[in-house]
Design a protein around this motif. Sequence first.
Motif, PDB file in Angstrom:
ATOM      1  N   GLN A 259      16.990 -36.500  28.465  1.00  0.00           N
ATOM      2  CA  GLN A 259      16.511 -35.574  28.706  1.00  0.00           C
ATOM      3  C   GLN A 259      16.014 -33.813  27.839  1.00  0.00           C
TER       4      GLN A 259
ATOM      5  N   THR B 150       1.660 -41.258  20.863  1.00  0.00           N
ATOM      6  CA  THR B 150       1.477 -42.057  20.652  1.00  0.00           C
ATOM      7  C   THR B 150       1.261 -42.253  19.143  1.00  0.00           C
TER       8      THR B 150
ATOM      9  N   GLN C 142       8.304 -37.626  28.045  1.00  0.00           N
ATOM     10  CA  GLN C 142       8.781 -39.332  27.598  1.00  0.00           C
ATOM     11  C   GLN C 142       8.669 -39.193  25.067  1.00  0.00           C
ATOM     12  N   TRP C 143       7.944 -38.264  25.207  1.00  0.00           N
ATOM     13  CA  TRP C 143       7.561 -38.391  23.439  1.00  0.00           C
ATOM     14  C   TRP C 143       8.485 -37.764  23.143  1.00  0.00           C
TER      15      TRP C 143
ATOM     16  N   GLU D 293       3.400 -36.919  31.938  1.00  0.00           N
ATOM     17  CA  GLU D 293       5.167 -37.347  31.660  1.00  0.00           C
ATOM     18  C   GLU D 293       5.054 -38.072  30.598  1.00  0.00           C
ATOM     19  N   ASP D 294       3.840 -37.822  29.798  1.00  0.00           N
ATOM     20  CA  ASP D 294       4.602 -38.745  28.222  1.00  0.00           C
ATOM     21  C   ASP D 294       4.727 -37.360  28.032  1.00  0.00           C
TER      22      ASP D 294
ATOM     23  N   GLN E 253      11.812 -37.096  24.449  1.00  0.00           N
ATOM     24  CA  GLN E 253      12.903 -38.455  23.848  1.00  0.00           C
ATOM     25  C   GLN E 253      12.836 -38.906  23.361  1.00  0.00           C
ATOM     26  N   THR E 254      11.702 -39.121  22.768  1.00  0.00           N
ATOM     27  CA  THR E 254      11.557 -40.519  21.584  1.00  0.00           C
ATOM     28  C   THR E 254      11.648 -39.439  20.374  1.00  0.00           C
TER      29      THR E 254
END
Length: 281
Positions: free
Chosen positions: A105, A262, A90-91, A86-87, A93-94
């Motif tokens: 999304q 990250t 999320q990444w 899932e990261d 999206q960021t």
Amino acid sequence: MEPGSGRVFYTPLHEQHQTLHLGMFRKFRIAILIFILATVGLGAWRANARLTTWEHSVHVAIYPIAADDSPATRSYLNHLSIDSFEDIAQWMQTESNRHGRSVLQPIVLHLASPLTDKPPLAPSHPSAQEAILWSLKLRWWASQNDAIAGPKPQVRLFVLFHDPELNSRTPHSTGLAKGQIGLIHAYANRQQRRQNNVVIAHELLHTFGATDKYDLATLQPIHPQGYAEPQRTPRLPQARAEIMGGRTPIDEVTSEIPASLTETVIGQETAREIGLLRTDR
């Protein structure tokens, strides 16, 4: 002519014809392969162009595969869930937001059941013909092994997991923009999950059209396009890695593999390649 004999020996006519026919067959086969690849490539280019408008979510399917017979690898695959990856979403999206693309999304991940069949692996140092053949074989194999519940995926990532106790190094991973297929090697180890996802994200962006931005001989990121902050003063060390640069530059000859997404960004050139940044910006 046989040395010293004065006699001349000729290649039989049927052997000459056979050699000629073999040469013509090879050329014909290569021409057919190039035609097929060009046809497939045109369709893939059109599909890629639709994906990278970023007007809608891109559905990405992950197909886990045990690369070895280790019980530890089997156990790891049996405990995988979509949360394991899932990261990546999320990444994405960021980074989409950071580059000014307000897409809800950008990618939606789906996890398939582990596959038992293994894909054809890329040959080492392939000729042009071998590379074309492998690409076609991989696409055919993928078309026979892409069953998954839910919407039809636009990108298919086949992830081969290796037991780190048996394999200290994995083969090179590959992402094909012409076909939206990724063939990725990762470790069946919970401690390396986040680093696995860095590799998966790197290959995912290849399927969108991103290019590598590191020196193939040294693996050092190329300045400026392979740097997260190319204008940073002092330029080294960098704080993060550009995802297609692959590593965080520390000094002129040293770089580090990021521990998680990250610690990475999508640089401007990569963002342009995959459509997150328009060329007029």
